[in-house]
Design a protein around this motif. Structure first.
Motif, PDB file in Angstrom:
ATOM      1  N   VAL A 242      -3.646 -10.143   0.762  1.00  0.00           N
ATOM      2  CA  VAL A 242      -4.526 -10.029   1.074  1.00  0.00           C
ATOM      3  C   VAL A 242      -5.139  -8.294   2.026  1.00  0.00           C
ATOM      4  O   VAL A 242      -4.681  -8.549   3.068  1.00  0.00           O
ATOM      5  CB  VAL A 242      -5.323 -10.659   1.827  1.00  0.00           C
ATOM      6  CG1 VAL A 242      -6.821 -11.071   1.485  1.00  0.00           C
ATOM      7  CG2 VAL A 242      -5.228 -12.171   1.147  1.00  0.00           C
ATOM      8  N   GLY A 243      -5.963  -7.409   1.362  1.00  0.00           N
ATOM      9  CA  GLY A 243      -6.223  -6.725   1.905  1.00  0.00           C
ATOM     10  C   GLY A 243      -7.538  -5.606   1.361  1.00  0.00           C
ATOM     11  O   GLY A 243      -8.189  -6.553  -0.033  1.00  0.00           O
ATOM     12  N   ASP A 244      -8.444  -4.499   1.516  1.00  0.00           N
ATOM     13  CA  ASP A 244      -9.444  -4.643   0.961  1.00  0.00           C
ATOM     14  C   ASP A 244      -9.318  -2.993   0.614  1.00  0.00           C
ATOM     15  O   ASP A 244     -10.192  -2.827   0.281  1.00  0.00           O
ATOM     16  CB  ASP A 244     -10.319  -4.119   2.403  1.00  0.00           C
ATOM     17  CG  ASP A 244      -9.649  -3.223   3.793  1.00  0.00           C
ATOM     18  OD1 ASP A 244      -8.939  -3.856   3.596  1.00  0.00           O
ATOM     19  OD2 ASP A 244     -10.445  -2.003   3.844  1.00  0.00           O
ATOM     20  N   THR A 245      -7.934  -2.487   0.418  1.00  0.00           N
ATOM     21  CA  THR A 245      -8.179  -0.522  -0.599  1.00  0.00           C
ATOM     22  C   THR A 245      -7.620  -0.705  -0.778  1.00  0.00           C
ATOM     23  O   THR A 245      -6.235  -1.982  -1.488  1.00  0.00           O
ATOM     24  CB  THR A 245      -7.388  -0.005   0.930  1.00  0.00           C
ATOM     25  OG1 THR A 245      -5.927  -0.376   0.919  1.00  0.00           O
ATOM     26  CG2 THR A 245      -8.561   0.176   1.971  1.00  0.00           C
ATOM     27  N   VAL A 246      -7.521  -0.212  -2.090  1.00  0.00           N
ATOM     28  CA  VAL A 246      -6.680   0.292  -3.199  1.00  0.00           C
ATOM     29  C   VAL A 246      -4.911   0.650  -2.690  1.00  0.00           C
ATOM     30  O   VAL A 246      -4.052   0.343  -3.552  1.00  0.00           O
ATOM     31  CB  VAL A 246      -7.495   1.560  -4.119  1.00  0.00           C
ATOM     32  CG1 VAL A 246      -6.733   2.550  -3.462  1.00  0.00           C
ATOM     33  CG2 VAL A 246      -6.162   1.780  -5.414  1.00  0.00           C
ATOM     34  N   PHE A 247      -5.053   0.746  -1.846  1.00  0.00           N
ATOM     35  CA  PHE A 247      -3.599   0.840  -1.204  1.00  0.00           C
ATOM     36  C   PHE A 247      -3.019  -0.341  -0.780  1.00  0.00           C
ATOM     37  O   PHE A 247      -1.243  -0.527  -1.140  1.00  0.00           O
ATOM     38  CB  PHE A 247      -3.148   1.611   0.154  1.00  0.00           C
ATOM     39  CG  PHE A 247      -4.125   3.410  -0.226  1.00  0.00           C
ATOM     40  CD1 PHE A 247      -3.607   4.584  -0.635  1.00  0.00           C
ATOM     41  CD2 PHE A 247      -4.927   4.042   0.878  1.00  0.00           C
ATOM     42  CE1 PHE A 247      -3.750   6.016  -1.475  1.00  0.00           C
ATOM     43  CE2 PHE A 247      -5.944   4.375  -0.051  1.00  0.00           C
ATOM     44  CZ  PHE A 247      -5.257   5.619  -0.454  1.00  0.00           C
ATOM     45  N   ASP A 248      -3.739  -0.968  -0.067  1.00  0.00           N
ATOM     46  CA  ASP A 248      -3.414  -2.590  -0.313  1.00  0.00           C
ATOM     47  C   ASP A 248      -2.649  -3.175  -1.545  1.00  0.00           C
ATOM     48  O   ASP A 248      -1.999  -4.452  -1.743  1.00  0.00           O
ATOM     49  CB  ASP A 248      -4.338  -3.795   0.213  1.00  0.00           C
ATOM     50  CG  ASP A 248      -4.725  -3.109   1.918  1.00  0.00           C
ATOM     51  OD1 ASP A 248      -4.068  -2.290   2.680  1.00  0.00           O
ATOM     52  OD2 ASP A 248      -5.801  -3.006   1.766  1.00  0.00           O
ATOM     53  N   LEU A 249      -3.642  -2.611  -2.837  1.00  0.00           N
ATOM     54  CA  LEU A 249      -3.020  -3.188  -3.949  1.00  0.00           C
ATOM     55  C   LEU A 249      -1.898  -2.427  -4.890  1.00  0.00           C
ATOM     56  O   LEU A 249      -0.969  -3.359  -5.064  1.00  0.00           O
ATOM     57  CB  LEU A 249      -4.234  -2.851  -5.032  1.00  0.00           C
ATOM     58  CG  LEU A 249      -3.756  -2.803  -6.291  1.00  0.00           C
ATOM     59  CD1 LEU A 249      -3.516  -4.264  -6.490  1.00  0.00           C
ATOM     60  CD2 LEU A 249      -5.679  -2.314  -6.953  1.00  0.00           C
ATOM     61  N   GLN A 250      -1.621  -1.543  -4.475  1.00  0.00           N
ATOM     62  CA  GLN A 250      -0.394  -0.959  -5.092  1.00  0.00           C
ATOM     63  C   GLN A 250       0.435  -1.292  -3.736  1.00  0.00           C
ATOM     64  O   GLN A 250       1.985  -1.441  -4.899  1.00  0.00           O
ATOM     65  CB  GLN A 250      -0.852   0.646  -4.341  1.00  0.00           C
ATOM     66  CG  GLN A 250      -1.902   1.311  -5.206  1.00  0.00           C
ATOM     67  CD  GLN A 250      -2.160   2.467  -5.139  1.00  0.00           C
ATOM     68  OE1 GLN A 250      -1.461   3.315  -3.995  1.00  0.00           O
ATOM     69  NE2 GLN A 250      -2.805   3.616  -5.787  1.00  0.00           N
ATOM     70  N   PHE A 251       0.435  -1.702  -2.935  1.00  0.00           N
ATOM     71  CA  PHE A 251       1.171  -1.727  -2.132  1.00  0.00           C
ATOM     72  C   PHE A 251       1.980  -3.266  -2.642  1.00  0.00           C
ATOM     73  O   PHE A 251       3.138  -3.235  -2.910  1.00  0.00           O
ATOM     74  CB  PHE A 251       0.973  -1.965  -0.843  1.00  0.00           C
ATOM     75  CG  PHE A 251       2.415  -3.248   0.074  1.00  0.00           C
ATOM     76  CD1 PHE A 251       3.022  -2.570   0.203  1.00  0.00           C
ATOM     77  CD2 PHE A 251       1.425  -4.687   0.503  1.00  0.00           C
ATOM     78  CE1 PHE A 251       4.117  -3.831   1.211  1.00  0.00           C
ATOM     79  CE2 PHE A 251       2.016  -5.140   1.624  1.00  0.00           C
ATOM     80  CZ  PHE A 251       3.161  -5.007   2.404  1.00  0.00           C
ATOM     81  N   SER A 252       1.208  -4.320  -3.050  1.00  0.00           N
ATOM     82  CA  SER A 252       1.456  -5.865  -3.255  1.00  0.00           C
ATOM     83  C   SER A 252       2.750  -5.984  -4.620  1.00  0.00           C
ATOM     84  O   SER A 252       3.757  -5.971  -5.132  1.00  0.00           O
ATOM     85  CB  SER A 252       0.603  -6.218  -4.232  1.00  0.00           C
ATOM     86  OG  SER A 252      -0.399  -7.330  -2.310  1.00  0.00           O
ATOM     87  N   GLN A 253       1.538  -4.294  -5.727  1.00  0.00           N
ATOM     88  CA  GLN A 253       2.110  -4.511  -7.144  1.00  0.00           C
ATOM     89  C   GLN A 253       3.755  -3.972  -6.347  1.00  0.00           C
ATOM     90  O   GLN A 253       4.836  -3.902  -7.273  1.00  0.00           O
ATOM     91  CB  GLN A 253       1.043  -3.743  -7.324  1.00  0.00           C
ATOM     92  CG  GLN A 253       0.028  -4.029  -8.397  1.00  0.00           C
ATOM     93  CD  GLN A 253      -0.300  -3.154  -8.752  1.00  0.00           C
ATOM     94  OE1 GLN A 253      -0.463  -2.180  -8.387  1.00  0.00           O
ATOM     95  NE2 GLN A 253      -1.692  -4.065  -9.961  1.00  0.00           N
ATOM     96  N   ASN A 254       3.959  -2.977  -5.761  1.00  0.00           N
ATOM     97  CA  ASN A 254       4.771  -2.349  -4.945  1.00  0.00           C
ATOM     98  C   ASN A 254       6.447  -3.285  -5.215  1.00  0.00           C
ATOM     99  O   ASN A 254       7.451  -3.128  -5.297  1.00  0.00           O
ATOM    100  CB  ASN A 254       5.532  -0.631  -4.384  1.00  0.00           C
ATOM    101  CG  ASN A 254       4.798  -0.145  -4.949  1.00  0.00           C
ATOM    102  OD1 ASN A 254       4.245   0.113  -6.466  1.00  0.00           O
ATOM    103  ND2 ASN A 254       4.164   0.789  -4.283  1.00  0.00           N
ATOM    104  N   LEU A 255       5.658  -4.124  -4.316  1.00  0.00           N
ATOM    105  CA  LEU A 255       7.018  -5.076  -4.024  1.00  0.00           C
ATOM    106  C   LEU A 255       6.585  -6.069  -4.659  1.00  0.00           C
ATOM    107  O   LEU A 255       7.926  -7.129  -4.465  1.00  0.00           O
ATOM    108  CB  LEU A 255       6.251  -5.911  -2.619  1.00  0.00           C
ATOM    109  CG  LEU A 255       6.738  -6.946  -1.084  1.00  0.00           C
ATOM    110  CD1 LEU A 255       7.907  -6.160  -1.167  1.00  0.00           C
ATOM    111  CD2 LEU A 255       5.896  -7.442  -0.471  1.00  0.00           C
TER     112      LEU A 255
END
Length: 211
Positions: free
Chosen positions: A159-172
């Motif tokens: 759960v995050g608030d930025t596009v970097f959090d989204l990218q992190f989740s997708q990469n993982l």
């Protein structure tokens, strides 16, 4: 419903309302070092490792000086930081439902631990910026979480608030929920990904069940 065994949270802008303090600390740091990068420019990259943000501004030669001063100031003003509404409640709900929790943040551990303790954010595990060789959006912090709890990425929600959090989740390969905090946290308008969003943290209860 997302079936997960673990929920991991970003810290700034997700569990705590820290941006006003970060603005003050960054502005004072820039003033004292006679630098001219405004907070709005810095804010665009919050979520990335601090060293990568400094690189984007071409200030690598004085990174240690900036980092020391900035994080000293954010720690100094930490009493002014409030928990996001529902932060403690959703963590308690996770415990009652036997869902383990963590925080993944680019903040230094000393700052993170002080805030977590002061704000009573009762999580099972913390991954901070200085635990890592390379942080979000790369997967190293996520691997630490998966190994700690012996789970697969499809059983984890971030759960995050930025596009970097989204990218992190997708990469993982983990699930992701974007926390808008009632419209305060926005993803880029050009983003075409289909992203689940919530405006309040307690909405997670309606989207998640234990696997």
């Amino acid at each position: 419903m997302l079936k997960v065994n673990h929920i991991s949270f970003d810290l700034d802008g997700t569990l705590i309302n820290s941006f006003p303090v970060m603005r003050q600390a960054w502005s004072e740091t820039m003033f004292e070092l006679s630098l001219a990068v405004g907070f709005e420019e810095y804010k665009k990259y919050i979520g990335l490792p601090f060293s990568r943000i400094i690189e984007k501004f071409g200030m690598e030669k004085i990174e240690n000086e900036i980092k020391t001063l900035y994080f000293h100031k954010t720690k100094k003003y930490s009493s002014q930081i409030d928990r996001v509404q529902g932060a403690a409640d959703i963590l308690e709900w996770c415990k009652k439902n036997e869902i383990t929790t963590s925080i993944v943040t680019s903040k230094p551990r000393v700052n993170t631990q002080a805030i977590v303790t002061e704000k009573n954010l009762n999580v099972d595990f913390i991954v901070s910026g200085d635990d890592l060789k390379i942080g979000k959006p790369f997967i190293e912090p996520g691997i630490k979480v998966l190994e700690k709890f012996d789970i697969n990425s499809e059983n984890m929600l971030y759960v995050g608030d930025t596009v970097f959090d989204l990218q992190f989740s997708q990469n993982l390969g983990a699930h992701f929920i974007h926390f808008t905090n009632e419209g305060k946290n926005l993803l880029p308008k050009t983003l075409v990904n289909n992203v689940r969003s919530i405006s309040k943290l307690m909405e997670i209860k309606e989207l998640v069940t234990r696997n």
